[in-house]
Scaffold this motif. Structure first.
Motif, short mmCIF file in Angstrom:
data_model
loop_
_atom_site.label_atom_id
_atom_site.label_comp_id
_atom_site.label_asym_id
_atom_site.label_seq_id
_atom_site.Cartn_x
_atom_site.Cartn_y
_atom_site.Cartn_z
N THR A 67 -7.04 -8.58 6.98
CA THR A 67 -6.84 -7.06 6.00
C THR A 67 -7.62 -6.13 6.08
N LEU A 68 -6.91 -4.91 6.62
CA LEU A 68 -7.95 -3.65 6.39
C LEU A 68 -7.84 -3.76 4.56
N LEU A 69 -9.15 -4.00 4.29
CA LEU A 69 -9.05 -4.37 2.20
C LEU A 69 -8.94 -2.47 2.09
N SER A 70 -9.71 -2.13 2.50
CA SER A 70 -10.09 -0.26 2.50
C SER A 70 -11.18 -0.02 2.61
N ILE A 71 -10.69 1.58 3.01
CA ILE A 71 -11.17 2.36 3.49
C ILE A 71 -12.09 3.08 1.87
N GLU B 122 -4.37 3.93 14.80
CA GLU B 122 -4.40 4.57 14.47
C GLU B 122 -4.27 3.52 12.86
N CYS B 123 -5.77 2.76 12.47
CA CYS B 123 -5.46 1.56 11.35
C CYS B 123 -5.45 2.27 10.32
N ASP B 124 -4.91 1.52 8.91
CA ASP B 124 -4.49 2.15 7.61
C ASP B 124 -5.42 1.37 7.08
N GLU B 125 -5.36 1.30 5.34
CA GLU B 125 -5.13 0.75 4.16
C GLU B 125 -3.94 -0.52 3.88
N GLY B 126 -4.13 -1.91 4.25
CA GLY B 126 -3.44 -2.04 4.09
C GLY B 126 -2.63 -3.26 4.83
N ASP B 127 -2.59 -3.01 6.67
CA ASP B 127 -2.78 -3.28 7.85
C ASP B 127 -3.41 -4.81 8.01
N VAL B 128 -2.97 -5.70 8.63
CA VAL B 128 -3.12 -6.65 8.74
C VAL B 128 -3.07 -7.09 10.14
N LEU B 129 -4.25 -7.12 10.39
CA LEU B 129 -4.35 -7.41 12.36
C LEU B 129 -4.97 -9.15 12.46
N TYR C 51 0.88 -0.88 -0.23
CA TYR C 51 -0.10 0.16 -0.11
C TYR C 51 0.87 0.99 0.28
N ILE C 52 1.89 1.00 0.66
CA ILE C 52 2.85 2.35 0.83
C ILE C 52 3.39 2.87 -0.68
N LEU C 53 4.06 1.74 -0.86
CA LEU C 53 4.71 1.36 -2.24
C LEU C 53 3.37 1.95 -3.87
N LYS C 54 2.33 1.96 -4.02
CA LYS C 54 1.15 2.14 -4.36
C LYS C 54 1.03 3.76 -4.44
#
Length: 258
Positions: free
Chosen positions: A237-241, A221-228, A44-47
């Protein structure tokens, strides 16, 4: 550069610098850059950083379309890469299936214990008693010679064509829901259908991880791409917000693995 940092977590600065240096390398040399295997958050960061840059493109591939961990290929826009450019090998583990049961955790532990860095191998796929894993071509010989035991079982590994990859019998279920915030306790409660108090207890007791690191702050704070993950409940995985509802709740899409 500081503008980029403010969009991410302080502890992600080193990886952000790495992505930026990869991008600059491609821009300056007109050559491609292949990364190690990245987890969903790193992808997600790379994208986010490379984005839709007209001169520099990227593709992500982990061995199959369903892989969670993927290598990134960053390349100038005139190149037309194929899956071969990702230099990924698939291996199947041969072991005495009648007498021994192996699982994902045991295989992961054994690959790490022979001195292989986590970023050098991708997904481990389990289907019944068959187990395969993806890895970077450059460590093939090392793994073939070093991985000869998992637990008490003597094992060997055989190379397979990527087309022969098995499908995991772990079922990833997508779930769309709403949350009052992106705090870790709130997202865990929504993901696993537990009370917020129960989620807070799991976090405070050190039973939850974000991107494979223990997090004990309920307000994280969670964000896109995080694996919980939460012990006893599974992984998601938080796929999208996906924006907000009329009542100001946050729409999120989760990928759940029990």
């Amino acid at each position: 550069m500081s503008v980029i940092y403010q969009h991410f977590r302080p502890e992600e600065k080193e990886f952000i610098d790495q992505v930026t240096s990869w991008q600059q390398y491609v821009e300056n040399t007109y050559a491609e850059k292949l990364t190690d295997f990245l987890d969903p958050r790193e992808q997600y960061i790379l994208k986010s950083i490379i984005g839709e840059n007209s001169e520099v493109k990227y593709l992500l591939f982990g061995g199959t379309d369903k892989c969670e961990r993927k290598r990134a290929l960053i390349f100038p826009d005139y190149l037309d890469p194929s899956s071969d450019n990702f230099q990924i090998s698939l291996f199947e583990i041969d072991y005495p299936k009648k007498f021994i049961k192996l699982d994902h955790r045991m295989v992961l532990g054994s690959l790490m214990s022979i001195g292989l860095k986590r970023e050098k191998f991708g997904d481990i796929i389990v289907n019944g008693d068959r187990i395969q894993f993806f890895m970077a071509n450059e460590v093939e010989d090392f793994v073939v010679h070093q991985l000869n035991q998992i637990g008490k079982a003597k094992v060997s590994v055989a190379k397979q064509d990527l087309q022969n990859a098995i499908v995991s019998d772990e079922d990833l279920k997508e779930k769309e829901t709403t949350a009052s915030s992106l705090r870790l306790d709130v997202v865990l409660a929504a993901a696993f259908n537990i009370s917020r108090q129960k989620a807070q207890l799991l976090i405070q007791q050190g039973h939850t991880k974000v991107n494979w690191e223990v997090v004990e702050r309920t307000s994280f704070e969670c964000d896109e791409g995080d694996v919980l993950s939460a012990r006893g409940y599974g992984r998601c995985t938080l796929l999208s917000i996906q924006g907000k509802t009329k009542k100001d709740k946050i729409r999120i899409k989760l990928g759940l693995l029990k």
